[in-house]
Scaffold this active site. Structure first.
Site, mmCIF file in Angstrom:
data_model
loop_
_atom_site.group_PDB
_atom_site.id
_atom_site.type_symbol
_atom_site.label_atom_id
_atom_site.label_comp_id
_atom_site.label_asym_id
_atom_site.label_seq_id
_atom_site.Cartn_x
_atom_site.Cartn_y
_atom_site.Cartn_z
ATOM 1 C CB THR A 94 -6.821 -9.210 -4.713
ATOM 2 O OG1 THR A 94 -7.000 -7.840 -4.334
ATOM 3 C CG2 THR A 94 -7.011 -10.106 -3.495
ATOM 4 C CG HIS A 99 -2.378 -1.468 -4.501
ATOM 5 N ND1 HIS A 99 -2.174 -2.542 -5.332
ATOM 6 C CD2 HIS A 99 -3.070 -1.950 -3.443
ATOM 7 C CE1 HIS A 99 -2.723 -3.615 -4.808
ATOM 8 N NE2 HIS A 99 -3.272 -3.282 -3.652
#
Ligand code: AMP
Ligand code: ZN
Length: 111
Positions: A94, A99
């Protein structure tokens, strides 16, 4: 203008307490935790996908994998944890800034 939320956190435009920070990466708590403990380890350079990897970006990802084990106790992850890197639409990514999710603090269920 860069609208990326993680770039804004990296630069301090959006405040978010950094549990760890150096010149290459930082670690924050996930705002919507999916486990008792849920952190994000985030390289400071913006890129979304592992397919964009070059030597500089690979160095950042490698650095994540070197730093995370040194912080296990500090983060409460000494009993184990799950690392997840979501990639693209099918991976459920999203935020298009690479990450590493760190999930722990409890025994996690199967996928
Ligand atoms: P992903 O779905 O793999 O792209 O993961 C993005 C993660 O970022 C989600 O788990 C969100 O809860 C988390 N997130 C989004 N905005 C913030 C924020 N401002 N601070 C901390 N975590 C965030
Ligand atoms: Zn970014």
């Amino acid at each position: 203008m860069n609208d990326c939320i993680f770039c804004k956190i990296a630069s301090g435009v959006i405040p978010s307490p950094k549990l760890y920070e150096d010149d290459k990466i930082f670690i924050i708590k996930d705002i919507e935790p999916k486990a008792k403990l849920h952190y994000l380890c985030i390289p400071k350079i913006h890129f979304a996908l592992l397919t964009e990897m070059d030597e500089v970006k690979a160095e950042l990802v490698k650095h994540c994998f070197q730093v995370i084990p040194t912080l296990e106790e500090q983060l409460g992850l000494q009993e184990g944890y799950r690392m997840i890197i979501n990639q693209g639409k099918n991976g459920g990514q999203t935020v298009p800034h690479l990450h590493i999710h760190l999930l722990g603090g409890e025994v996690l269920g199967d996928f």
